[in-house]
Structures are given as structure tokens and as C-alpha cells.
Design a protein around this motif. Structure first.
Motif, PDB file in Angstrom:
ATOM      1  N   SER A  40       0.664  -0.969  -0.192  1.00 55.49           N
ATOM      2  CA  SER A  40       0.154  -0.262   0.298  1.00 55.49           C
ATOM      3  C   SER A  40       0.880   1.266   0.164  1.00 55.49           C
ATOM      4  N   TYR A  43       2.088   1.783  -3.128  1.00 58.75           N
ATOM      5  CA  TYR A  43       0.723   1.791  -4.519  1.00 58.75           C
ATOM      6  C   TYR A  43       0.721   3.496  -4.246  1.00 58.75           C
ATOM      7  N   GLN A  47       0.790   6.481  -7.020  1.00 56.33           N
ATOM      8  CA  GLN A  47       0.256   7.698  -7.185  1.00 56.33           C
ATOM      9  C   GLN A  47       0.694   8.763  -7.633  1.00 56.33           C
TER      10      GLN A  47
END
Length: 172
Positions: A40, A43, A47
Motif C-alpha cells: 500500500s 502504491y 499514485q
């Protein structure tokens, strides 16, 4: 919340690579603020880069390229927005245990006692982790230290409450 943490760390430590940022989050015990995994984290890092909130600065280190990040002007504006968004947010304590307690009379008493004892064990474990973080050798930023101390206080109150549920037995 992970984007706020990454952006904040990049403001504090411009030019950090992903591994360094993740290590800082772990060293500073940010897991007490938000649940995150390695996946996470990366990720969210990706982003942020795709949204041009951060950008890579490639540096050569011992014959290999290393990807380091800096926050962009757009990222600084997003950081300001997230600081206000999270800084002004007030949430009610929303424990799933509360929902279960609503139906304690409809549940077997012995099973409810087991659930409360599990809550006690988990809360004691959380207190132990928080105290370990507070007593560790690393220096914590003052506001983070105060946040952890406050969290310990809340968990101690919950321990008393769980013990009173077992003692009183009126909800069982």
C-alpha cells in the motif's frame, strides 16, 4: 492518509528514496496512525508520482541508478489541503466491539465473556507496543510522543471499562 505521510516525509527529507521513506514510517511507528503495508505504501508513492505531486530525481550511487523523490509545487499544495482535511477531522470512536455489545443479551454469556477477554488481551498488547515505542532509543517528535501518550491513556480507560463489564455482568 498515507499520501499525507509520504508528502510530509518528503518535505522533511527531500531526495529520499522509497525504501528510506518506508523505513522512516516504520521507525516512527506510523502504524499507530494508519494501517499500511509495503504494497500500500508503494502504491500510494506511485499514485503521488502519477498525479505529479512528487517527482523522481535519479541519482547515481556506486554504479547504479537510484530513484529518489522530491515534492512538487502541486504536491506542496496537496500537502496543505490534506493537513487541513485531516487536521480538522473529528471522528467518533467506531469500534466494531460496540456493535457486538449492543446484542450482548442475545448472545451466549460465556461467549460474550470470551469476547471481552479478547478485547482485554488485544488492548494490553496495544499498550505494550505503544510503551515500547515511547521508551525506545529513538527520539520521537514531540507531537507524535504526545499522541502516543494520549493513546496509552485511552487504552487504559478501555481496560478499566472492559474489566467493569466482566465484573458487573449486567450486560452479559
Amino acid at each position: 492518509m498515507i499520501p499525507l505521510l509520504i508528502l510530509g516525509l518528503l518535505i522533511q527529507n527531500p531526495g529520499s528514496n522509497g525504501y528510506e521513506l518506508l523505513a522512516q514510517m516504520e521507525e516512527r511507528h506510523y502504524k499507530y496512525i494508519v494501517k499500511f503495508t509495503k504494497g500500500s505504501f508503494y502504491y500510494n508513492l506511485q499514485q503521488l508520482e502519477e498525479k505529479n505531486l512528487i517527482k523522481q530525481v535519479i541519482q547515481s550511487e556506486q554504479s547504479r541508478e537510484s530513484h529518489h523523490y522530491v515534492i512538487t509545487e502541486i504536491g506542496k499544495a496537496e500537502f496543505e489541503k490534506l493537513m487541513y482535511q485531516y487536521g480538522t477531522k473529528t471522528e467518533y470512536v467506531n469500534l466494531s466491539f460496540y456493535a457486538a455489545l449492543l446484542f450482548a443479551k442475545e448472545y451466549k454469556s460465556d461467549n460474550m465473556i470470551k469476547i471481552i477477554k479478547i478485547q482485554i488481551e488485544q488492548t494490553e498488547a496495544k499498550i505494550g507496543l505503544l510503551k515500547d515505542a515511547l521508551e525506545g532509543e529513538h527520539q520521537l517528535p514531540i507531537y507524535f510522543r504526545k499522541m502516543l501518550e494520549n493513546s496509552v491513556s485511552h487504552h487504559l480507560v478501555n481496560l478499566e471499562w472492559f474489566a467493569s463489564l466482566l465484573k458487573d455482568g449486567d450486560c452479559l
